[in-house]
Write a protein that holds these residues in place. Structure first.
Motif, mmCIF file in Angstrom:
data_model
loop_
_atom_site.group_PDB
_atom_site.id
_atom_site.type_symbol
_atom_site.label_atom_id
_atom_site.label_comp_id
_atom_site.label_asym_id
_atom_site.label_seq_id
_atom_site.Cartn_x
_atom_site.Cartn_y
_atom_site.Cartn_z
ATOM 1 N N VAL A 26 13.628 -18.171 118.338
ATOM 2 C CA VAL A 26 14.346 -18.920 119.328
ATOM 3 C C VAL A 26 14.637 -20.326 119.028
ATOM 4 O O VAL A 26 13.724 -21.029 118.654
ATOM 5 C CB VAL A 26 13.121 -19.027 120.660
ATOM 6 C CG1 VAL A 26 13.890 -19.592 122.180
ATOM 7 C CG2 VAL A 26 12.707 -17.710 121.120
ATOM 8 N N PRO A 27 15.838 -20.776 119.214
ATOM 9 C CA PRO A 27 16.389 -22.050 118.687
ATOM 10 C C PRO A 27 15.783 -23.200 119.949
ATOM 11 O O PRO A 27 16.071 -23.133 121.030
ATOM 12 C CB PRO A 27 17.737 -22.182 118.831
ATOM 13 C CG PRO A 27 18.051 -20.884 119.422
ATOM 14 C CD PRO A 27 17.120 -20.174 119.511
ATOM 15 N N LEU A 28 15.197 -24.241 119.596
ATOM 16 C CA LEU A 28 14.665 -25.116 120.632
ATOM 17 C C LEU A 28 15.116 -26.352 120.374
ATOM 18 O O LEU A 28 15.243 -26.818 119.249
ATOM 19 C CB LEU A 28 13.019 -25.212 120.533
ATOM 20 C CG LEU A 28 12.033 -23.967 120.784
ATOM 21 C CD1 LEU A 28 10.840 -24.233 120.542
ATOM 22 C CD2 LEU A 28 12.304 -23.365 122.204
ATOM 23 N N LYS A 29 15.480 -27.169 121.709
ATOM 24 C CA LYS A 29 15.870 -28.424 121.423
ATOM 25 C C LYS A 29 14.797 -29.406 121.920
ATOM 26 O O LYS A 29 14.622 -29.527 123.321
ATOM 27 C CB LYS A 29 17.076 -28.724 122.463
ATOM 28 C CG LYS A 29 18.434 -28.225 121.768
ATOM 29 C CD LYS A 29 19.674 -28.610 122.573
ATOM 30 C CE LYS A 29 20.751 -27.488 122.421
ATOM 31 N NZ LYS A 29 21.426 -27.137 123.470
ATOM 32 N N PRO A 72 13.133 -28.932 127.209
ATOM 33 C CA PRO A 72 12.923 -28.909 128.813
ATOM 34 C C PRO A 72 13.554 -27.465 129.572
ATOM 35 O O PRO A 72 13.139 -27.115 130.328
ATOM 36 C CB PRO A 72 13.701 -30.217 129.222
ATOM 37 C CG PRO A 72 14.313 -30.732 128.093
ATOM 38 C CD PRO A 72 13.868 -30.181 126.856
ATOM 39 N N ASP A 73 14.683 -27.107 129.028
ATOM 40 C CA ASP A 73 15.255 -25.870 129.635
ATOM 41 C C ASP A 73 14.322 -24.686 129.479
ATOM 42 O O ASP A 73 14.111 -23.912 130.489
ATOM 43 C CB ASP A 73 16.675 -25.434 129.020
ATOM 44 C CG ASP A 73 17.845 -26.541 129.366
ATOM 45 O OD1 ASP A 73 17.783 -27.009 130.191
ATOM 46 O OD2 ASP A 73 18.661 -26.380 128.774
ATOM 47 N N GLU A 94 5.157 -19.282 123.021
ATOM 48 C CA GLU A 94 4.666 -19.110 121.247
ATOM 49 C C GLU A 94 5.908 -19.920 120.438
ATOM 50 O O GLU A 94 5.427 -20.273 119.413
ATOM 51 C CB GLU A 94 4.523 -17.618 121.034
ATOM 52 C CG GLU A 94 3.178 -17.176 121.562
ATOM 53 C CD GLU A 94 2.781 -15.836 121.582
ATOM 54 O OE1 GLU A 94 3.692 -14.966 120.929
ATOM 55 O OE2 GLU A 94 1.762 -15.426 121.904
ATOM 56 N N ALA A 95 6.986 -20.005 120.750
ATOM 57 C CA ALA A 95 8.151 -20.545 120.112
ATOM 58 C C ALA A 95 7.916 -21.949 119.877
ATOM 59 O O ALA A 95 8.063 -22.698 119.039
ATOM 60 C CB ALA A 95 9.522 -20.351 120.660
#
Ligand code: ADP
Length: 550
Positions: free
Chosen positions: A396-399, A440-441, A524-525
């Motif tokens: 999962v790409p995270l910002k 945050p999303d 977990e991501a």
């Protein structure tokens, strides 16, 4: 039809059992040597459902052979009368027509085999004596012995050739040993079996191949069983297990030595609704492997069986429990998705139709509100579906950024007010709590999923708490409800894809069983963890621990 055993009893101590197609020779000094080997050899043949043929030659005549065998086989006369065994002099067999014709003799052996099989026997056991052979015929005869190997390799035949030592020179002995798999010689008062180098080479090659095939067999993920029919009064009553692999040992929960030689009924997975005897009767008559699926206790097996030889079977078992469960879950899931989308869609359609019929300003806000809520619900479902597709296709790409939970929680609950009964939610967040390092999303998705479950699976009006605090150098977010809770056997599965408790399904609360699966993947991501505790009848608590922002 008789079940043939692949190994035959030779009747000869030094050799024991031997496969069909064995071609051996005996070097004898005198008549007694011949009787020593051939009498038990034919006795074993007559006791093993075989047809026999004893071609005699000097120093042993037909009469002497017959009376020696008759001494150990009481019903020999009957066997002779119905040609179960023939005892005849060499010139009636090898020299029919006055000379030795290799083709005619070989065809003669083959005809004997066909005849024996047609009469229901397992095969043929023969012996021939070469005492009649003159030096002039030697080359022809060696060629014949060689040809026998080619002919009998695939036939149910055992051949024992006898050679008088007095008549063989060194060259002849070498020739004879080379064309037979074993040579029986009398040495130091007992019989010994000498292997030819050719045979040793073949045996080594076979061992090597057997080793490779065994590796393959042992590492098959399917449980594999080789078994033969067990007959009683001409009727198959059960199956005897001859060989199994490691996967089958695991399935049966037994070791190989507890399985081999036992009946299938005792060892094969206890299966409901499968009559093995009639199944293998079907297998015996089928050109193609027979497949079926059966249940044994809580497991489901896919079974494939075929018959490589009359009376013998190979059966493969595959445990397809998980696969079938996944298929059932997928079907349930698709049904739930279509239900989940259809309900708001029909609400939208009904509200729009009623507005068309009666565009009354008084009901307009209510109807529009319903349409907006239904649209939001559908959007949430579609978001879940695309999230799950994304999760399946990689990380999962995270910002990520530092998120202050105090502000985040207050804003979130305010935003949810239209869609959820937020009046039931109590938030407790210490002032000095460090910010979390999160997207945050994604964090919103995590908290919303847990809050909406807590609201959904508890009685209307009951309190739902959102508590945040430290957990070492990390931050914990707990969502607690006072609902019906989750029974201990379901608790380990609530994060599984498509899992819904029986209780949830029974109450008719809508859901797809993917919310917690997505939630855990997102947690977990972030390098965090999620756990669930529950006390049936009192409520549940889901606890997420995330890294603090540095
Ligand atoms: P669903 O869409 O069914 O709610 P989830 O993945 O969110 O799917 O949850 C999986 C299952 O876990 C639910 O179907 C429900 O049976 C159970 N569950 C989740 N949260 C709770 C809760 N707070 N109380 C009781 N059961 C819960």
């Amino acid at each position: 039809m008789h079940a043939t055993t692949p190994l035959r009893d030779s009747g000869i101590d030094r050799i024991g059992q031997m496969p069909w197609g064995t071609h051996l020779c005996q070097f004898y000094r005198d008549k007694d040597d011949l009787l020593d080997i051939l009498v038990p050899y034919f006795k074993a043949g007559l006791e093993s459902n075989e047809c026999c043929m004893w071609v005699t030659s000097d120093p042993l005549g037909v009469d002497e052979a017959t009376s020696a065998l008759g001494a150990v086989v009481p019903d020999l006369d009957r066997h002779l009368a119905d040609e179960r065994i023939q005892i005849l002099p060499y010139d009636h067999w090898y020299l029919r027509g006055g000379h030795f014709d290799m083709r005619r003799v070989l065809d003669g052996w083959k005809a004997r085999v066909d005849e024996a099989l047609a009469r229901g026997f397992d095969g043929v056991r023969v012996t021939g004596n070469t005492a009649w052979l003159e030096a002039a015929h030697w080359a022809d005869f060696t060629e014949y012995e060689d040809a026998i190997n080619g002919v009998i390799r695939d036939l149910p035949v055992l051949v024992a050739c006898t050679y008088g030592l007095g008549r063989c020179g060194a060259t002849e002995i070498i020739d004879v040993v080379g064309t037979h798999q074993f040579a029986l010689v009398h040495r130091g008062g007992r019989w010994e079996a000498v292997e030819s180098t050719e045979r040793r080479r073949v045996a080594e090659a076979l061992r090597e191949r057997e080793h490779r095939l065994r590796l393959l067999f042992e590492n098959l993920s399917s449980g594999c069983v080789y078994h033969r029919a067990l007959e009683d009064g001409g009727r198959t009553v059960d199956y005897v297990l001859l060989e199994v692999n490691a996967a089958f040992e695991r399935m049966a929960g037994l070791r190989r030595d507890q399985i081999l030689g036992r009946r299938a009924g005792e060892v094969m997975p206890a299966v409901h609704g499968v009559d093995w005897v009639s199944m293998f009767q079907r297998v015996a008559g089928a050109a193609e492997p027979v497949r079926l699926e059966c249940r044994s206790g809580l497991r489901t097996y896919s079974v494939l069986a075929y018959s490589p030889a009359p009376g013998f079977f190979v059966t493969l078992f595959d445990d397809v429990t998980e696969r079938r469960k996944a298929e059932e879950q997928r079907e349930d899931f698709l049904r739930a998705v279509s239900h989940d989308l259809r309900t708001p869609l029909s609400a939208i359609s009904l509200s729009a139709q009623s507005l068309l019929r009666r565009p009354d300003p008084e009901v307009l806000p209510r109807r529009l509100n319903r349409i907006v809520n239904a649209c939001e619900h559908m959007t949430a479902t579609l978001d879940d579906l695309s999230e799950i597709a994304r999760l399946d296709s990689g990380p999962v790409p995270l910002k990520r950024r530092a998120v202050d939970l105090g502000r985040f929680g207050a804003e979130l609950v305010a935003r949810l007010a239209g869609a959820l009964d937020t009046s039931r939610i109590t938030i407790t967040i210490p002032e000095d709590l460090p910010a979390v390092d999160a997207d945050p999303d994604r964090l919103e998705r995590i908290v919303v999923n847990l809050l909406s479950n807590a609201l959904k699976y508890s009685t209307p009006g009951s309190e739902v708490r959102l508590d945040c605090g430290r957990d070492g150098d990390r931050v914990a977010i707990s969502i607690t409800d006072r609902g019906a809770g989750i029974v201990p056997e379901d608790l380990p599965h609530v994060f599984d894809r498509f899992f819904r408790t029986k209780a949830a399904r029974a109450t008719g609360v809508q859901g797809l069983g993917i919310g917690l699966y997505i939630t855990r993947a997102l947690v977990e991501a972030h390098g965090g963890s999620i756990t669930a505790e529950s006390e049936p009848g009192r409520g549940s608590c889901f606890r997420v621990v995330l890294p603090a922002a540095s």
